[in-house]
Design an enzyme around this catalytic site. Structure first.
Site, short mmCIF file in Angstrom:
data_model
loop_
_atom_site.label_atom_id
_atom_site.label_comp_id
_atom_site.label_asym_id
_atom_site.label_seq_id
_atom_site.Cartn_x
_atom_site.Cartn_y
_atom_site.Cartn_z
N ASP A 343 1.43 -0.85 -0.13
CA ASP A 343 0.25 -0.21 0.26
C ASP A 343 0.94 1.44 -0.22
OD1 ASP A 343 1.09 0.19 2.57
OD2 ASP A 343 -0.64 0.46 3.06
N ASP A 345 1.18 4.23 2.65
CA ASP A 345 1.15 4.96 3.45
C ASP A 345 1.82 7.09 3.74
OD1 ASP A 345 0.26 2.51 5.06
OD2 ASP A 345 2.41 2.45 4.37
N ASP A 434 -3.17 4.42 2.63
CA ASP A 434 -3.75 4.16 4.25
C ASP A 434 -3.34 5.98 4.10
OD1 ASP A 434 -4.21 1.38 4.91
OD2 ASP A 434 -2.29 1.17 5.58
#
Ligand code: CTP
Ligand code: MN
Ligand code: MN
Length: 510
Positions: A343, A345, A434
């Site tokens: 992902d 962040d 995120d």
């Protein structure tokens, strides 16, 4: 302070003694006068040694056929530092401490570069002389390599992405994960710590002797290391890779939104494939899992740095629309220098925002992306942060900041006039993102906490608790002895409060 820097770098100051005509065994010109190499035949073999000697001479290196006083660099393959040292002692070499003991990887890099490359910890065969100090007369001139004790805490070690022991760390990562799936926390932690300490070593483990004096390596771990050295693989790891439960858990938890509990349930119900699970009428999925299945292919293929950079631009632009003074920092693996991640962040904070503006930002940003059709999934969690709450005692506790777990639609960028990227596929990729919003005065703690790695964070907290009687989490640092919160505006200040040398983000890949 750093064991990697305890090793002398660069060419030696002492010029090699010239030994007249005996050196000129080859017709090649010597371009690098400061180095005299000797290649060890032991465990390398005659043919490979002859090949490497000829190659090095052709590149302008001075290579001795016999070990003599003029030799400055010993190059060995498949030998640990202690193996080479032992061999040198048998040859009655006097000034062993003045010799550079190098792995063949250094010579090979030199061949590639066509000149001597810098000798770093990964090339230098580390010798522990503490067991027999009499062996190194005159060693006071040169600090012996790696005599510095390696800490059991990852926050007292530098761990870059340059992992010399991947063969072992891959094995331990798999074993740790298997214990995690079996909810055996003790063994899971033991293997994670073993993998972490090996990742920090500036040299490859070549023999079991090399593990002497390294913390976090228990008998079980050493036994597996021995197996890998002997056979090139570990029977335990092969057994795990073929294990039904491990294979199923690995597959099921690769779906966004599927944790251990769900994986356990599906495994017990007899499921072994995702397609059977997806098509089963009786199963109920969470919104997160539905998104996980819908974008499965995109999400399992890792995010690369170019994609992370494109997301960075997307996030910064959207945040700037609503809070122009906000600071947006990419955290997680990409801040540690990784080239890929599962992902991307981000930490967001604003020096000037009111509480109301701070609370509204993630809502506004995600609303904008929803309008633009870029928001494929959004889970926004409101803050439960309290100013005077003590830091959590739990090593793995989640923080209380407002955050959102997203899946964004990232359109492929056109690369010049190349149409090939546009021809195939849907033209976009689903990316996990995120976002964390924190109060400005907590930004250093949040940044430290969200930069990771997870193992680095765990050891920071463990160190604070056990070595400093302090409590650290993503929000704050509390000194239990003085009963005060210690404030910090930067990560450097937090390390200083803890009495730790600063470790750069790219050295936190524990
Ligand atoms: N983190 C956290 N609280 C969470 C999730 C993550 O404090 N609820 C921290 C962890 O310490 C972790 C970091 O944020 O190290 C980044 O988390 P994650 O994205 O899961 O890991 P990465 O290290 O970025 O690895 P990857 O490249 O696979 O994303
Ligand atoms: Mn990440
Ligand atoms: Mn993350």
């Amino acid at each position: 302070m750093d064991p990697q820097q305890a090793v002398p770098l660069g060419p030696r100051k002492k010029r090699p003694k010239q030994t007249g005509t005996s050196v000129a065994a080859t017709p090649h010109d010597i371009r690098f006068q400061d180095l005299v190499l000797f290649i060890l035949e032991k465990r390398m073999g005659t043919t490979r040694r002859a090949f490497l000697m000829e190659l090095a001479r052709r590149k302008g290196f001075r290579v001795e056929s016999e070990l003599s006083d003029s030799v400055t660099h010993i190059v060995a393959e498949n030998n640990s530092g202690s193996d080479v040292l032992e061999w040198l002692q048998l040859q009655n070499v006097k000034a062993i401490s003045e010799l550079e003991l190098l792995d063949v990887s250094w010579l090979i890099e030199c061949m590639g570069a066509g000149k001597p490359v810098e000798m770093t910890g990964k090339h230098q065969l580390v010798v522990r002389r503490n067991s027999s100090p009499s062996h190194a007369p005159g060693s006071q001139n040169i600090p012996p390599p790696a005599v510095q004790k390696i800490s059991q805490y990852a926050c007292q070690r530098k761990t870059t992405l340059n992992n010399c022991n991947q063969l072992f760390t891959d094995a331990f990562d798999i074993l740790a994960e298997n214990y995690e799936f079996r909810e055996n926390e003790g063994s899971c932690v033991a293997f994670m710590r073993a993998a972490a300490v090996l990742r920090s070593l500036p040299f490859p483990i070549i023999s079991v002797k090399d593990t002497e004096g390294i913390p976090c390596l228990g008998d079980k771990v050493k036994c597996i290391i021995e197996g890998i050295i002997e056979d090139g693989e570990s029977s335990e790891v092969i057994a795990v890779l073929n294990d039904e439960r491990y294979k199923s858990f690995k597959l099921f938890t690769s779906v966004f939104g599927v944790g251990l509990k769900t994986a356990e349930k599906w495994f017990r119900m007899g499921f072994r494939t995702l397609s059977k699970i997806k098509s089963d009428e009786s199963l109920r999925f969470t919104r997160m899992q539905k998104a996980g299945f819908l974008y499965y292919e995109d999400l399992v293929s890792c995010v690369n740095r170019a994609e992370a950079e494109a997301i960075n631009v997307l996030v910064k632009e959207a945040v700037a629309v609503f809070l122009p003074d906000a600071l947006v920092t990419m955290t997680g693996g990409f801040r540690r220098g990784k080239m890929t991640g599962h992902d991307v962040d981000f930490l967001i904070t604003s020096p000037g925002a009111t509480e109301e503006e701070e609370q509204q930002l993630l809502h506004k940003v995600t609303d904008l992306w929803r309008q633009q059709g870029l928001l494929l999934y959004c889970d926004l969690i409101e803050s439960t942060f309290e100013k005077f709450k003590l830091p959590s005692r739990k090593v793995d506790a989640l923080d209380h900041f407002q955050k959102c777990f997203l899946i964004l639609k990232l359109y492929h960028q056109r690369v010049g006039s190349d149409e090939s990227s546009q021809q195939e596929g849907k033209g976009w990729k689903a990316i996990r993102v995120d976002l964390v919003m924190c109060p400005y005065d907590r930004r250093a703690f949040a940044l430290l906490g969200w930069t990771g790695s997870r193992q680095f964070e765990r050891d920071l907290r463990r160190y604070a608790t056990h070595e400093r009687k302090m409590m650290l989490d993503n929000h704050a640092l509390y000194d239990k002895t003085k009963r005060v919160f210690l404030e910090a505006d930067s990560e450097e200040e937090i390390f200083a409060h803890l009495g730790l040398d600063y470790i750069e983000p790219w050295e936190r890949n524990a």
